[in-house]
Design an enzyme around this catalytic site. Structure first.
Site, mmCIF file in Angstrom:
data_model
loop_
_atom_site.group_PDB
_atom_site.id
_atom_site.type_symbol
_atom_site.label_atom_id
_atom_site.label_comp_id
_atom_site.label_asym_id
_atom_site.label_seq_id
_atom_site.Cartn_x
_atom_site.Cartn_y
_atom_site.Cartn_z
ATOM 1 N N ARG A 142 0.823 -1.213 0.000
ATOM 2 C CA ARG A 142 0.000 0.000 0.000
ATOM 3 C C ARG A 142 0.857 1.263 0.000
ATOM 4 O O ARG A 142 0.390 2.328 -0.422
ATOM 5 C CB ARG A 142 -0.960 0.002 1.199
ATOM 6 C CG ARG A 142 -1.957 -1.152 1.202
ATOM 7 C CD ARG A 142 -2.752 -1.229 -0.116
ATOM 8 N NE ARG A 142 -3.821 -2.191 -0.049
ATOM 9 C CZ ARG A 142 -3.717 -3.486 -0.357
ATOM 10 N NH1 ARG A 142 -2.548 -3.970 -0.765
ATOM 11 N NH2 ARG A 142 -4.745 -4.300 -0.272
ATOM 12 N N GLY A 201 3.370 8.039 26.026
ATOM 13 C CA GLY A 201 2.169 8.397 25.286
ATOM 14 C C GLY A 201 2.438 8.746 23.835
ATOM 15 O O GLY A 201 1.748 8.266 22.928
ATOM 16 N N ASP A 213 14.369 5.236 26.841
ATOM 17 C CA ASP A 213 13.469 5.628 27.930
ATOM 18 C C ASP A 213 13.964 4.965 29.203
ATOM 19 O O ASP A 213 14.371 3.812 29.179
ATOM 20 C CB ASP A 213 12.023 5.200 27.637
ATOM 21 C CG ASP A 213 11.001 5.922 28.506
ATOM 22 O OD1 ASP A 213 11.148 5.901 29.749
ATOM 23 O OD2 ASP A 213 10.043 6.498 27.953
ATOM 24 N N ARG A 219 -3.415 5.465 27.901
ATOM 25 C CA ARG A 219 -3.058 6.176 26.668
ATOM 26 C C ARG A 219 -1.832 5.614 25.951
ATOM 27 O O ARG A 219 -1.613 5.914 24.780
ATOM 28 C CB ARG A 219 -2.803 7.669 26.974
ATOM 29 C CG ARG A 219 -1.595 7.883 27.887
ATOM 30 C CD ARG A 219 -1.580 9.230 28.562
ATOM 31 N NE ARG A 219 -0.423 9.349 29.457
ATOM 32 C CZ ARG A 219 -0.372 8.827 30.676
ATOM 33 N NH1 ARG A 219 -1.393 8.134 31.150
ATOM 34 N NH2 ARG A 219 0.697 8.981 31.435
ATOM 35 N N ASP A 264 8.941 14.258 27.826
ATOM 36 C CA ASP A 264 7.907 15.007 28.542
ATOM 37 C C ASP A 264 8.480 16.110 29.417
ATOM 38 O O ASP A 264 7.829 16.552 30.367
ATOM 39 C CB ASP A 264 7.061 14.055 29.398
ATOM 40 C CG ASP A 264 7.885 13.323 30.456
ATOM 41 O OD1 ASP A 264 9.120 13.527 30.516
ATOM 42 O OD2 ASP A 264 7.289 12.546 31.227
ATOM 43 N N ASN A 265 9.712 16.582 29.107
ATOM 44 C CA ASN A 265 10.276 17.665 29.903
ATOM 45 C C ASN A 265 11.207 18.519 29.054
ATOM 46 O O ASN A 265 11.802 18.055 28.077
ATOM 47 C CB ASN A 265 11.008 17.121 31.130
ATOM 48 C CG ASN A 265 12.237 16.310 30.763
ATOM 49 O OD1 ASN A 265 13.320 16.871 30.603
ATOM 50 N ND2 ASN A 265 12.067 14.996 30.597
ATOM 51 N N CYS A 298 15.277 28.297 19.286
ATOM 52 C CA CYS A 298 14.868 29.583 18.721
ATOM 53 C C CYS A 298 13.451 29.937 19.163
ATOM 54 O O CYS A 298 13.117 31.107 19.382
ATOM 55 C CB CYS A 298 14.904 29.532 17.195
ATOM 56 S SG CYS A 298 16.540 29.438 16.448
ATOM 57 N N CYS A 320 1.848 14.855 33.650
ATOM 58 C CA CYS A 320 0.532 14.280 33.369
ATOM 59 C C CYS A 320 -0.147 13.828 34.648
ATOM 60 O O CYS A 320 -1.379 13.833 34.754
ATOM 61 C CB CYS A 320 0.674 13.091 32.418
ATOM 62 S SG CYS A 320 1.276 13.514 30.777
ATOM 63 N N CYS A 340 21.836 27.593 18.011
ATOM 64 C CA CYS A 340 22.144 27.469 16.578
ATOM 65 C C CYS A 340 22.688 28.732 15.939
ATOM 66 O O CYS A 340 22.835 28.786 14.717
ATOM 67 C CB CYS A 340 20.915 26.989 15.819
ATOM 68 S SG CYS A 340 19.622 28.248 15.598
#
Length: 257
Positions: free
Chosen positions: A11, A38, A59, A70, A127-128, A173, A186, A246
């Site tokens: 596909r 999540g 992780d 979730r 998440d931080n 930036c 969360c 940068c």
């Protein structure tokens, strides 16, 4: 590609924009996913189903019962297991031909300096802000495209920070590291379960486009979703001349992944 792969990815191959050549690029690509929660769950699963040949997951956390609302890469039998190990099992159950490397540790600057240099695209599903800035710094240093997502409550956002393009901003930036931004967990604010699926799926889509060399990425654009109204908004982002990350980046033309 062998006959089984031609059937599995048929596909994609039927899409003129991808075809056999684009699918072959995916199979030969290496993606780094920071976070297996999540956002990382749909990212990891879609990269696996799409045939990204080599995926590294990072992780430090373990699966908890509260995650299962979730984090779709995990299940009840894996509570207490390392998230990267659980996600790897789910990925290989769908596509056993992948090479999936897992690291149970925090993505600090030293680790990222090594990992980012090895890959073609980086997906930040952390998440931080500390981790996000460390990931961004490594991507700028090694000139690797970064697909960044975030979700909390009913609000999500996604963008691509492509330091291969001289006029495009990096994450710092737009969100300067010195700005007083407080991380929201969360556990205290909650998160609407499908929201991380929406944002994570879009992260996977942007990464696949970059790897296959198709379409136009979200570089220079930040898209934000208010899931209460299911309403998207977008802002254009410019590179900051005084960006602490940068500002010294050489103005070289984009490379193909």
């Amino acid at each position: 590609m062998n006959d089984n792969q031609l059937l599995r990815y048929s596909r994609h191959i039927l899409l003129d924009e991808i075809g056999i050549e684009g699918q072959q690029r995916l199979l030969q690509s290496h993606a780094l996913v920071i976070g297996a929660g999540g956002l990382g769950s749909p990212v990891a699963l879609y990269l696996a189903t799409a045939g990204v040949g080599h995926i590294t997951l990072v992780d430090h956390d373990q699966v908890d019962l509260t995650n299962l609302q979730r984090q779709i890469a995990h299940n009840l039998d894996r509570v207490g297991q390392d998230k990267v190990s659980s996600a790897r099992q789910s990925m290989l159950a769908i596509n056993p031909d992948l090479q999936v490397r897992t690291l149970v540790q925090r993505a600090d600057a030293q680790v990222l300096d090594v990992l980012v240099a090895e890959v073609d695209v980086v997906l930040d599903c952390s998440d931080n802000f500390r981790t996000r800035h460390a990931v961004n710094a490594a991507c700028v240093k090694h000139r690797k495209p970064l697909v960044s997502g975030a979700a909390i409550g009913f609000d999500g956002q996604i963008s691509v920070y492509d330091s291969r393009q001289p006029d495009m901003p990096c994450y710092a930036c737009v969100f300067p590291p010195e700005s007083a931004v407080q991380d929201v967990a969360c556990a205290t604010m909650g998160v609407f379960a499908p929201l991380v699926g929406i944002i994570g799926s879009l992260q996977a889509a942007e990464a696949l486009k970059l790897l296959a060399g198709i379409g136009e990425s979200l570089a220079g654009r930040l898209q934000m979703l208010d899931a209460r109204r299911m309403e998207w908004s977008e802002i254009r982002m410019a590179r900051a001349a005084d960006c602490p990350c940068c500002a010294g980046r050489p103005a070289t033309a984009i490379d193909r992944v």
